[in-house]
Design a protein around this motif. Structure first.
Motif, PDB file in Angstrom:
ATOM      1  N   HIS A   1       0.849  -1.191   0.000  1.00  0.00           N
ATOM      2  CA  HIS A   1       0.000   0.000   0.000  1.00  0.00           C
ATOM      3  C   HIS A   1       0.883   1.239   0.000  1.00  0.00           C
ATOM      4  O   HIS A   1       1.870   1.311   0.732  1.00  0.00           O
ATOM      5  CB  HIS A   1      -0.907   0.024   1.238  1.00  0.00           C
ATOM      6  CG  HIS A   1      -1.870  -1.105   1.312  1.00  0.00           C
ATOM      7  ND1 HIS A   1      -3.154  -1.018   0.812  1.00  0.00           N
ATOM      8  CD2 HIS A   1      -1.739  -2.358   1.823  1.00  0.00           C
ATOM      9  CE1 HIS A   1      -3.777  -2.171   1.027  1.00  0.00           C
ATOM     10  NE2 HIS A   1      -2.942  -2.998   1.628  1.00  0.00           N
ATOM     11  N   THR A   2       0.513   2.215  -0.792  1.00  0.00           N
ATOM     12  CA  THR A   2       1.244   3.473  -0.762  1.00  0.00           C
ATOM     13  C   THR A   2       0.953   4.199   0.547  1.00  0.00           C
ATOM     14  O   THR A   2       0.038   3.836   1.295  1.00  0.00           O
ATOM     15  CB  THR A   2       0.840   4.378  -1.935  1.00  0.00           C
ATOM     16  OG1 THR A   2      -0.520   4.801  -1.762  1.00  0.00           O
ATOM     17  CG2 THR A   2       1.001   3.665  -3.267  1.00  0.00           C
ATOM     18  N   VAL A   3       1.728   5.237   0.794  1.00  0.00           N
ATOM     19  CA  VAL A   3       1.530   6.031   2.004  1.00  0.00           C
ATOM     20  C   VAL A   3       0.112   6.599   2.042  1.00  0.00           C
ATOM     21  O   VAL A   3      -0.567   6.533   3.076  1.00  0.00           O
ATOM     22  CB  VAL A   3       2.574   7.165   2.049  1.00  0.00           C
ATOM     23  CG1 VAL A   3       2.329   8.078   3.250  1.00  0.00           C
ATOM     24  CG2 VAL A   3       3.987   6.591   2.085  1.00  0.00           C
ATOM     25  N   ASP A   4      -0.342   7.147   0.922  1.00  0.00           N
ATOM     26  CA  ASP A   4      -1.694   7.702   0.878  1.00  0.00           C
ATOM     27  C   ASP A   4      -2.749   6.640   1.150  1.00  0.00           C
ATOM     28  O   ASP A   4      -3.719   6.869   1.887  1.00  0.00           O
ATOM     29  CB  ASP A   4      -1.962   8.340  -0.493  1.00  0.00           C
ATOM     30  CG  ASP A   4      -1.293   9.698  -0.645  1.00  0.00           C
ATOM     31  OD1 ASP A   4      -0.845  10.271   0.363  1.00  0.00           O
ATOM     32  OD2 ASP A   4      -1.212  10.181  -1.793  1.00  0.00           O
ATOM     33  N   GLU A   5      -2.588   5.478   0.539  1.00  0.00           N
ATOM     34  CA  GLU A   5      -3.567   4.406   0.737  1.00  0.00           C
ATOM     35  C   GLU A   5      -3.611   3.975   2.196  1.00  0.00           C
ATOM     36  O   GLU A   5      -4.699   3.760   2.764  1.00  0.00           O
ATOM     37  CB  GLU A   5      -3.220   3.215  -0.152  1.00  0.00           C
ATOM     38  CG  GLU A   5      -3.423   3.460  -1.632  1.00  0.00           C
ATOM     39  CD  GLU A   5      -2.766   2.401  -2.500  1.00  0.00           C
ATOM     40  OE1 GLU A   5      -2.993   2.427  -3.713  1.00  0.00           O
ATOM     41  OE2 GLU A   5      -2.014   1.556  -1.959  1.00  0.00           O
TER      42      GLU A   5
ATOM     43  N   GLY B   1       1.880   9.021  -3.095  1.00  0.00           N
ATOM     44  CA  GLY B   1       0.966   8.261  -3.940  1.00  0.00           C
ATOM     45  C   GLY B   1       1.626   7.119  -4.673  1.00  0.00           C
ATOM     46  O   GLY B   1       0.954   6.361  -5.377  1.00  0.00           O
ATOM     47  N   ALA B   2       2.946   6.963  -4.524  1.00  0.00           N
ATOM     48  CA  ALA B   2       3.656   5.922  -5.278  1.00  0.00           C
ATOM     49  C   ALA B   2       4.764   5.260  -4.475  1.00  0.00           C
ATOM     50  O   ALA B   2       5.579   4.539  -5.049  1.00  0.00           O
ATOM     51  CB  ALA B   2       4.240   6.517  -6.561  1.00  0.00           C
ATOM     52  N   THR B   3       4.802   5.487  -3.173  1.00  0.00           N
ATOM     53  CA  THR B   3       5.840   4.901  -2.326  1.00  0.00           C
ATOM     54  C   THR B   3       5.205   3.964  -1.314  1.00  0.00           C
ATOM     55  O   THR B   3       4.239   4.350  -0.634  1.00  0.00           O
ATOM     56  CB  THR B   3       6.621   5.999  -1.579  1.00  0.00           C
ATOM     57  OG1 THR B   3       7.214   6.878  -2.520  1.00  0.00           O
ATOM     58  CG2 THR B   3       7.709   5.397  -0.702  1.00  0.00           C
TER      59      THR B   3
END
Length: 606
Positions: free
Chosen positions: A125-129, A283-285
């Motif tokens: 899961h990305t940080v945002d997720e 959004g991508a890490t």
């Protein structure tokens, strides 16, 4: 409603897998678990060993998520996969939910319960997720709990090993810029933002930055790895060194230090303890990386992947390569359309046979390396399944009266292609012809759009929907996605969709133009070209510079499906002009009999 899968009571059935996961969660003191389709590296393309969602649920779409609780479970997917989820997932085990209409976070809030412990794999899961899931769990009175190792991995017998395809240099004749130049540019971006380093997680970003390609995931030529870019321009590349031969190491040069994947954690610790400002794209890490920085006493510097926009803005060499690749691809596609026109009315083709024939024509082209995704070869009602994937079990004959939808593309060393055409076999009826023409109007609206600098794709998306909205119709997917240069066929940050907010379309970006319409149980219509954003210029009579699109794809639309009475004069002029260009550019590249067919297929419509 989908039938219960054959063998549902066997030890390795979907029911047994779900029961096994629930038992593992209970043993770990968890009340639920969230399983996305994503792998450890963000992005749509995942290796076989990361297809956990498909193993657990049976759903093998390119985007989706499952939430498993003790007494219920659900699979969430967007509008591209609504029908596919119903067909692949046992409704006795999982509820099917539209991810936009009922987000998993809302489902969790309603069902987790007070004190509930919801597990998640922080690598997936990305940080945002993770933050959205955490907020949902807390709103339900529970908590989000990181779980390592992933409990699915312990249950998955016969799980494929991690990929180890070679990483190979991508020549300057295709890349247009050397890696040192790119690294210097990104380093300047870091310095200008007061940053010391950036962690790159997206395989496409690493491939672009270092001018390397690979074969770790199907159809997308990337090597799975992580990288830390320093503000000096030096890079630490965390990759299985068995992927690199002498030529690849020499290509990377002394400024790139190759380190094993398990050295990433200690390297992050070192950055954090030294107080170095380190950029991560939330959004991508993977959330694991942010948690590691914080555990070492650091604070992640959040912001966009600094290589994303430079990668999206194709340079002159990449744009020339894209045009050349689409020209060759158009010749292959024209040969396919010609053969299809001859054979489909006889009833001798099926979905698999058509897809294989198209691939064979492409494979004859210079610089061809692979398909850019599994061909969507869909006859009749299968066309209504937006991302339908034909199998030996689903393979359908292509019959007179069908609409046939083929969405396909190729990876060439100089460019990535993606094209969709919908072709009538005989007469599919007046309704289909009406819908086809309205989708064509939507396509032309994007192809002819003019827009000022700073315009993001969400502002253009309504242009494509308006011709359908006027008839009370719509389509449940974006109008366009970004495309890489011998990289991902679905690649951001640019796009044309309601979700493409904040990223302005800039010269050199390539996006798809693919409106559609789908009638469940009957047929699907989608018309797709790739287009490149062109530089702003002042139009005759105008007082403001505007940008436009250059259509890259070269292939005729099915004239038999066009109702000229529904087209405005300018729309008809565009269609005839496009067909004239297709005919002029492709005729010298195809056999004489195909050129003769092409002349008929692109004849002017009055």
């Amino acid at each position: 409603m989908a039938a219960r899968p054959e063998g549902a009571d066997r030890a390795d059935s979907p029911a047994a897998r779900l029961a096994g996961l629930r038992a593992a969660l209970g043993a770990g003191g968890l009340d639920g678990f969230v399983l996305p389709r994503a792998g450890e590296n963000p992005g749509e393309a995942t290796p076989a060993c990361a297809e956990r969602l498909a193993w657990l649920t049976g759903f093998d779409g390119s985007a989706g998520l499952a939430v498993v609780l003790a007494d219920r479970a659900a699979v969430f997917a967007d509008g591209r996969y609504t029908l596919q989820v119903r067909a692949q997932v046992d409704p006795a085990l999982y509820e099917a939910r539209h991810i936009g209409e009922e987000p998993p976070t809302a489902w969790i809030v309603e069902r987790l319960g007070a004190g509930g412990r919801l597990g998640y794999d922080p690598w997936l899961h990305t940080v945002d997720e993770a933050e959205r899931l955490r907020a949902a769990a807390e709103a339900a009175g529970g908590s989000l709990v990181p779980v390592e190792p992933n409990p699915v991995d312990a249950l998955w017998t016969g799980r494929p090993p991690p990929p180890r395809a070679p990483a190979v240099p991508h020549g300057i004749e295709y890349a247009g810029r050397d890696s040192a130049d790119k690294r210097a540019e990104i380093a300047e971006i870091l310095a200008a933002n007061g940053l010391d380093a950036a962690v790159l997680s997206a395989p496409e970003s690493i491939a672009w930055l270092l001018n390397i390609r690979g074969g770790d995931v199907p159809r997308t030529p990337v090597a799975l790895a992580y990288a830390i870019l320093d503000r000096t321009g030096a890079v630490d590349l965390f990759i299985d060194d068995r992927k690199l031969d002498g030529a690849a190491r020499a290509h990377l040069g002394n400024a790139v230090t190759v380190r094993p994947p398990d050295a990433l954690g200690p390297a992050i610790d070192e950055l954090a303890r030294a107080g170095r400002a380190t950029r991560i794209d939330p959004g991508a890490t993977p959330d694991w990386i942010a948690r590691r920085i914080e555990a070492a006493g650091g604070a992640p510097a959040r912001g966009p992947d600094p290589s994303a926009l430079p990668r999206a803005r194709k340079n002159d060499v990449e744009l020339a390569g894209a045009r050349a690749a689409h020209l060759r691809d158009g010749a292959a596609f024209a040969r396919f359309l010609h053969r299809f026109a001859e054979e489909a009315p006889k009833g001798t083709l099926d979905e698999i046979g058509a897809a294989e024939r198209l691939r064979a024509f492409r494979a004859e082209q210079p610089l061809f390396r692979d398909l850019s995704f599994d061909t969507i070869s869909a006859a009749g009602p299968h066309g209504a399944i937006v991302h339908y994937r034909v199998t030996p079990e689903s393979n359908r004959p292509i019959r007179p009266g069908d609409l046939y939808l083929v969405d396909s593309g190729a990876q060439y060393l100089d460019g990535t292609t993606d094209i969709t055409r919908t072709i009538a076999v005989g007469d599919p009826g007046a309704e289909a012809r009406d819908r086809f023409t309205r989708v064509l109007k939507a396509h032309i609206a994007i192809a002819t759009a003019r827009f000022p600098e700073g315009t993001a794709g969400d502002r253009l998306d309504p242009l494509a929907r308006a011709p359908l909205w006027r008839a009370g119709l719509d389509f449940d997917h974006g109008t366009g996605h970004g495309v890489g240069s011998y990289l991902g066929v679905h690649e951001g940050p640019q796009g044309i969709s309601p979700r493409a907010r904040g990223t302005a379309l800039e010269p050199g970006m390539v996006v798809s133009n693919e409106p559609g319409f789908y009638k469940e149980g009957a047929w699907g219509i989608r018309l797709e070209n790739l287009v490149a954003v062109t530089a702003a210029r002042l139009m005759a009579g105008g007082d403001r510079d505007t940008m436009a699109f250059e259509t890259l794809t070269l292939a005729p639309f099915d004239r038999s499906m066009v109702d000229p009475g529904l087209l405005e004069r300018e729309e008809l002029r565009w269609l005839n002009g496009y067909h004239a260009r297709v005919r002029d550019r492709l005729s010298p590249l195809v056999p004489p009999e195909t050129a003769a067919w092409l002349a008929r297929a692109t004849a002017e419509i009055g």
